[in-house]
Design an enzyme around this catalytic site. Sequence first.
Site, PDB file in Angstrom:
ATOM      1  CG  ASP A 180      -2.163   0.696   1.019  1.00  0.00           C
ATOM      2  OD1 ASP A 180      -2.167   1.441   0.097  1.00  0.00           O
ATOM      3  OD2 ASP A 180      -2.877   1.078   2.259  1.00  0.00           O
ATOM      4  N   GLY A 181       0.423   2.408  -0.491  1.00  0.00           N
ATOM      5  CA  GLY A 181       0.920   3.704  -0.562  1.00  0.00           C
ATOM      6  C   GLY A 181       1.533   4.039  -1.743  1.00  0.00           C
ATOM      7  CD1 TRP A 198       7.609   6.558  -2.410  1.00  0.00           C
ATOM      8  CD2 TRP A 198       6.853   6.865  -4.733  1.00  0.00           C
ATOM      9  NE1 TRP A 198       8.673   6.605  -3.272  1.00  0.00           N
ATOM     10  CE2 TRP A 198       8.408   6.902  -4.437  1.00  0.00           C
ATOM     11  CE3 TRP A 198       6.385   7.225  -5.853  1.00  0.00           C
ATOM     12  CZ2 TRP A 198       9.069   7.049  -5.701  1.00  0.00           C
ATOM     13  CZ3 TRP A 198       7.182   7.253  -6.932  1.00  0.00           C
ATOM     14  CH2 TRP A 198       8.677   7.161  -6.826  1.00  0.00           C
ATOM     15  NE  ARG A 244      -4.304   6.630  -7.269  1.00  0.00           N
ATOM     16  CZ  ARG A 244      -4.103   6.348  -6.021  1.00  0.00           C
ATOM     17  NH1 ARG A 244      -3.934   7.129  -5.051  1.00  0.00           N
ATOM     18  NH2 ARG A 244      -4.302   5.085  -5.848  1.00  0.00           N
ATOM     19  CG  HIS A 292       0.012   1.753  -9.426  1.00  0.00           C
ATOM     20  ND1 HIS A 292      -0.324   1.658  -7.987  1.00  0.00           N
ATOM     21  CD2 HIS A 292      -0.925   2.944  -9.612  1.00  0.00           C
ATOM     22  CE1 HIS A 292      -1.439   2.216  -7.492  1.00  0.00           C
ATOM     23  NE2 HIS A 292      -1.906   2.977  -8.605  1.00  0.00           N
ATOM     24  CG  LEU A 321       9.795 -17.166  -3.238  1.00  0.00           C
ATOM     25  CD1 LEU A 321       9.539 -16.938  -1.738  1.00  0.00           C
ATOM     26  CD2 LEU A 321      10.098 -15.635  -3.523  1.00  0.00           C
ATOM     27  NE  ARG A 345      -3.311  -1.596   4.427  1.00  0.00           N
ATOM     28  CZ  ARG A 345      -4.288  -1.715   4.005  1.00  0.00           C
ATOM     29  NH1 ARG A 345      -5.178  -2.524   4.499  1.00  0.00           N
ATOM     30  NH2 ARG A 345      -4.763  -0.707   3.020  1.00  0.00           N
TER      31      ARG A 345
HETATM   32  C1  FPP Z   1      -1.996   0.087  -2.998  1.00  0.00           C
HETATM   33  O1  FPP Z   1      -1.675   1.608  -3.174  1.00  0.00           O
HETATM   34  C2  FPP Z   1      -1.667  -0.591  -4.323  1.00  0.00           C
HETATM   35  C3  FPP Z   1      -2.300  -0.983  -5.189  1.00  0.00           C
HETATM   36  C4  FPP Z   1      -3.836  -1.204  -5.193  1.00  0.00           C
HETATM   37  C5  FPP Z   1      -1.722  -1.647  -6.469  1.00  0.00           C
HETATM   38  C6  FPP Z   1      -0.527  -2.751  -5.778  1.00  0.00           C
HETATM   39  C7  FPP Z   1       0.013  -3.178  -7.156  1.00  0.00           C
HETATM   40  C8  FPP Z   1       1.434  -3.143  -6.983  1.00  0.00           C
HETATM   41  C9  FPP Z   1       2.273  -2.718  -5.968  1.00  0.00           C
HETATM   42  C10 FPP Z   1       2.132  -3.826  -8.418  1.00  0.00           C
HETATM   43  C11 FPP Z   1       1.534  -5.234  -8.408  1.00  0.00           C
HETATM   44  C12 FPP Z   1       2.931  -6.069  -9.035  1.00  0.00           C
HETATM   45  C13 FPP Z   1       2.605  -7.040 -10.018  1.00  0.00           C
HETATM   46  C14 FPP Z   1       4.057  -7.604 -10.451  1.00  0.00           C
HETATM   47  C15 FPP Z   1       1.414  -7.535 -10.073  1.00  0.00           C
HETATM   48  P1  FPP Z   1      -2.490   2.684  -3.415  1.00  0.00           P
HETATM   49  O2  FPP Z   1      -2.613   2.960  -4.884  1.00  0.00           O
HETATM   50  O3  FPP Z   1      -3.823   2.358  -2.879  1.00  0.00           O
HETATM   51  O4  FPP Z   1      -1.890   3.842  -2.622  1.00  0.00           O
HETATM   52  P2  FPP Z   1      -2.454   5.047  -1.725  1.00  0.00           P
HETATM   53  O5  FPP Z   1      -3.330   4.291  -0.853  1.00  0.00           O
HETATM   54  O6  FPP Z   1      -1.393   5.781  -1.314  1.00  0.00           O
HETATM   55  O7  FPP Z   1      -3.475   5.892  -2.744  1.00  0.00           O
END
Ligand code: FPP
Length: 263
Positions: A35-36, A40, A48, A52, A146, A203
């Site tokens: 998350d985050g 970030w 945003r 990602h 893994l 988390r």
């Molecule tokens: C939450 O941060 C993150 C997500 C919803 C997406 C998570 C996905 C990845 C980290 C990449 C996945 C990678 C692969 C290889 C499948 P947020 O967007 O909710 O952040 P915020 O809470 O700061 O808005």
Amino acid sequence: MFEKFSFIRTGKVGGQERLAGSLQRVPVHVAIIMDGNGRWAKRRGLPRIAGHREALKTVKKVTNEARRLGIKVLTLFAFSTENWKRPKTEVEFLMKLPEQFLNSYLAELIENNIQVRAMGDLSLIPAHTMKAVNYAIDRTKNNNGLILNFALNYGGRSEIVQAVKTVVRDVQSDKLRSDTIDEDVLSKYMMSRALPDPDLLIRTSGEIRLSNFMLWQLAYTELFFTDVYWPDFNEGNLQEAVREFASRQRRYGGIVEKGSEKR
Ligand code: FPP
């Protein structure tokens, strides 16, 4: 394939003397709510999706470190059943991440003996994403290092509903006797049936909730929350979480877990 007990002891982790002693109990299965990313990016005045994109580098770093530490299963929450509520452009971007990651790193995953898996309602994932995921699953299916398990369009409650529906179907078709249903039986109807329950959940980003992630499986999991945003999370942060895990005493509602006494 997995030891019955919930952690393994390794005198030397990844051959790193520096860590020896502090990481003697390594969780078998680590699950992460990444998350985050958005915050970030916002903090840097970026869109945003920049967060990602950066997140993929962390996935690579953390996968390599998990392997080095001797973790056996790493489950990453990549897309939740609730994430469809985001703007269409962001959803489309998120759906491109698995293939971007696999296009860049599949060769390295193969070289590192990593087995890719996916769990979730994959029927709703776009075909281009599933093509990349299925290819990676197939190419790595014989690897026995893994397990890198992506939770895609995954929701804990939805998983339990699906499991119950399948149980009812199996009872109705006489495949399953209702008086034999217990926790072990129900576990076998979950998407994670081939995996042990997570020992450690991490988390990132300072949020302290489960957000519908692995609700059945997390019953006795140790929880670790950090303020670090996922794109900033690094090898040291994973070591810190594992070190914290090693310092906890797991009792599973009992008095002391045999063999897990602190020394
Ligand atoms: C939450 O941060 C993150 C997500 C919803 C997406 C998570 C996905 C990845 C980290 C990449 C996945 C990678 C692969 C290889 C499948 P947020 O967007 O909710 O952040 P915020 O809470 O700061 O808005």
